[in-house]
Design a protein around this motif. Structure first.
Motif, PDB file in Angstrom:
ATOM      1  N   HIS A  35      55.682  39.929  43.530  1.00 53.37           N
ATOM      2  CA  HIS A  35      54.368  40.291  44.065  1.00 53.37           C
ATOM      3  C   HIS A  35      54.553  41.390  45.087  1.00 53.37           C
ATOM      4  N   LEU A  36      53.663  42.361  45.051  1.00 57.31           N
ATOM      5  CA  LEU A  36      53.741  43.474  45.998  1.00 57.31           C
ATOM      6  C   LEU A  36      52.437  43.648  46.772  1.00 57.31           C
ATOM      7  N   CYS A  37      51.307  43.649  46.063  1.00 58.11           N
ATOM      8  CA  CYS A  37      50.045  43.865  46.773  1.00 58.11           C
ATOM      9  C   CYS A  37      49.438  42.552  47.248  1.00 58.11           C
ATOM     10  N   HIS A  38      50.087  41.445  46.928  1.00 53.03           N
ATOM     11  CA  HIS A  38      49.606  40.134  47.377  1.00 53.03           C
ATOM     12  C   HIS A  38      50.480  39.646  48.518  1.00 53.03           C
ATOM     13  N   GLY A  48      44.950  42.332  43.462  1.00 56.01           N
ATOM     14  CA  GLY A  48      45.290  42.497  42.044  1.00 56.01           C
ATOM     15  C   GLY A  48      45.508  43.926  41.617  1.00 56.01           C
ATOM     16  N   ASN A  49      45.984  44.773  42.505  1.00 55.15           N
ATOM     17  CA  ASN A  49      46.065  46.181  42.114  1.00 55.15           C
ATOM     18  C   ASN A  49      47.448  46.678  41.719  1.00 55.15           C
ATOM     19  N   CYS A  50      48.527  45.940  42.023  1.00 54.10           N
ATOM     20  CA  CYS A  50      49.849  46.496  41.719  1.00 54.10           C
ATOM     21  C   CYS A  50      50.360  46.089  40.336  1.00 54.10           C
ATOM     22  N   ARG A  51      49.944  44.964  39.835  1.00 51.85           N
ATOM     23  CA  ARG A  51      50.306  44.423  38.519  1.00 51.85           C
ATOM     24  C   ARG A  51      51.786  44.030  38.430  1.00 51.85           C
ATOM     25  N   CYS A  53      52.826  41.119  39.162  1.00 50.38           N
ATOM     26  CA  CYS A  53      52.868  39.656  39.026  1.00 50.38           C
ATOM     27  C   CYS A  53      52.325  39.182  37.678  1.00 50.38           C
ATOM     28  N   ALA A  65      46.987  39.024  35.969  1.00 45.49           N
ATOM     29  CA  ALA A  65      47.616  39.137  37.303  1.00 45.49           C
ATOM     30  C   ALA A  65      47.577  37.749  37.941  1.00 45.49           C
ATOM     31  N   CYS A  67      48.355  36.609  40.761  1.00 48.62           N
ATOM     32  CA  CYS A  67      47.988  36.471  42.175  1.00 48.62           C
ATOM     33  C   CYS A  67      46.488  36.258  42.362  1.00 48.62           C
TER      34      CYS A  67
HETATM   35 FE1  FES Z   1      49.811  42.870  42.914  1.00 54.10          FE
HETATM   36 FE2  FES Z   1      49.419  40.505  41.767  1.00 54.10          FE
HETATM   37  S1  FES Z   1      50.815  41.002  43.339  1.00 54.10           S
HETATM   38  S2  FES Z   1      48.540  42.390  41.225  1.00 54.10           S
END
Ligand code: FES
Length: 240
Positions: A35-38, A48-51, A53, A65, A67
């Motif tokens: 996970h990066l954006c979560h 849910g923008n980095c994808r 996860c 996604a 997260c």
């Molecule tokens: Fe970024 Fe789920 S952690 S979309």
């Protein structure tokens, strides 16, 4: 009658409490989903923008996604399918292509590198960013450094500033690949209304935003727990 939801995660039956996401249940079950954006902390909504996860759900054509996807009764979720793993690797490779390499990274101990390792990606087959597109370092702030060459547009700094601390100094400018965080009206950070609470620095998964005093120390590459709760109070403004 129970509010709990039963579903399977990589073949194992698990239960979700109301409001829990697939990612949160997986974490409880000991399954690592990158996970990066979560950020698994109170106050940070999933974007849910980095994808990074993505997981596969039996019977669904499109990956989800984890997260921000809630499980439903009887759902069959696979984190370990070839499709899910290929998708997560591709995302990490694309992001890695535009990042400074770990050896010369601003923050070699950043959460991003732990997630690259967890995904099994050490290098990217994609071309790196053109040199003229690489943003310059902003060292105008007394307490923080802005290294936008390490920014992955995850938006966590915006949520940290706007939604967690309610300061509303950081926003995003530009669109798509050219989007980047700005301070107030694209001011140098040191000229902005930033109160130096440090929330954005704690939220940043890559080292694009860093505390000035730890820039050198972090070059050591010690990894840290990105999701650990950190409570701090800014001595100047009383928030953070
Ligand atoms: Fe970024 Fe789920 S952690 S979309």
């Amino acid at each position: 009658m129970t509010d709990k939801i039963s579903f399977t995660l990589d073949g194992q039956t698990v239960t979700a409490a109301p409001g829990e996401t697939i990612w949160q249940v997986a974490k409880r079950a000991g399954t690592v989903i990158p996970h990066l954006c979560h950020k698994d902390q109170q106050g940070y909504r999933s974007d849910g923008n980095c994808r990074a996860c993505m997981v596969e759900i039996e019977g669904e054509r499109v990956l989800a996604a984890s997260c921000c996807r809630a499980p439903s009764e009887g759902m069959q979720v696979r984190t370990d399918s070839a499709r899910a793993e290929t998708s997560r690797k591709l995302v990490m490779e694309l992001l890695l292509a535009d990042m400074p390499e770990r050896e010369v990274a601003h923050d070699a101990g950043a959460h991003f590198w732990d997630m690259a390792e967890a995904t099994g990606i050490a290098e990217s087959r994609f071309p790196t960013m053109d040199a003229e597109r690489i943003p310059l370092l902003d060292d105008s702030h007394v307490a923080m450094r802005v290294n936008l060459d390490a920014c992955i547009q995850c938006n966590l700094c915006v949520r940290a500033c706007r939604e967690v601390q309610v300061n509303d100094v950081i926003g995003m400018a530009g669109r798509g690949h050219d989007a980047f965080p700005v301070f107030d009206m694209a001011d140098p950070m040191g000229d902005s209304t930033c109160v130096a609470c440090g929330e954005c620095v704690q939220a940043c998964p890559t080292g694009a935003l860093m505390e000035a005093s730890v820039v050198d120390a972090d070059q050591r590459g010690d990894s840290r727990d990105f999701d650990a709760e950190i409570a701090s109070v800014c001595p100047f403004c009383g928030v953070g």
